[in-house]
Design a protein around this motif. Structure first.
Motif, short mmCIF file in Angstrom:
data_model
loop_
_atom_site.label_atom_id
_atom_site.label_comp_id
_atom_site.label_asym_id
_atom_site.label_seq_id
_atom_site.Cartn_x
_atom_site.Cartn_y
_atom_site.Cartn_z
N GLN A 115 41.09 -13.43 55.89
CA GLN A 115 39.77 -13.86 55.43
C GLN A 115 38.80 -14.00 56.59
O GLN A 115 37.67 -13.52 56.53
N ILE A 116 39.24 -14.64 57.66
CA ILE A 116 38.38 -14.85 58.84
C ILE A 116 38.02 -13.52 59.48
O ILE A 116 36.85 -13.28 59.81
N GLU A 173 45.80 -15.10 52.88
CA GLU A 173 45.97 -15.30 54.31
C GLU A 173 44.63 -15.64 54.98
O GLU A 173 43.69 -14.85 54.97
N THR A 174 44.57 -16.81 55.55
CA THR A 174 43.34 -17.26 56.22
C THR A 174 42.95 -16.32 57.35
O THR A 174 41.76 -16.04 57.55
N THR A 175 43.92 -15.81 58.08
CA THR A 175 43.64 -14.90 59.19
C THR A 175 42.90 -13.66 58.71
O THR A 175 41.96 -13.20 59.35
#
Length: 65
Positions: free
Chosen positions: A47-48, A43-45
Motif C-alpha cells: 500500500q505504501i 500488505e502495508t508495504t
C-alpha cells in the motif's frame, strides 16, 4: 507478505513516474488500473509503495498522469 520483487517493481514505477522521459511516464500511466487494485492489498508495504507511485505521478507535469 509481498516479495522483494513486487516492492522493487513498485519503486521502479515510482522513479519512472517522476521521469521526464515520455515513454517512462506512459508506462506508469498504463499501470494505473493495476495500482488502484494494489491499494486494497492487505500488505502495508505494498500500500505504501503504491501510494508513493501515485503521489509522484500526481506531481508530474505530464498530462497522461
Amino acid at each position: 507478505m509481498p516479495t522483494e520483487t513486487q516492492v522493487t517493481a513498485l519503486r521502479v514505477l515510482e522513479v519512472c513516474a517522476g521521469s521526464s522521459t515520455p515513454e517512462l511516464v506512459k508506462a506508469v500511466a498504463d499501470t494505473f488500473q493495476s495500482l488502484i487494485v494494489l491499494l486494497s492489498s492487505p500488505e502495508t508495504t505494498v500500500q505504501i509503495a503504491t501510494l508513493k507511485v501515485l503521489e509522484v505521478g500526481a506531481r508530474t507535469k505530464d498530462p497522461k498522469l
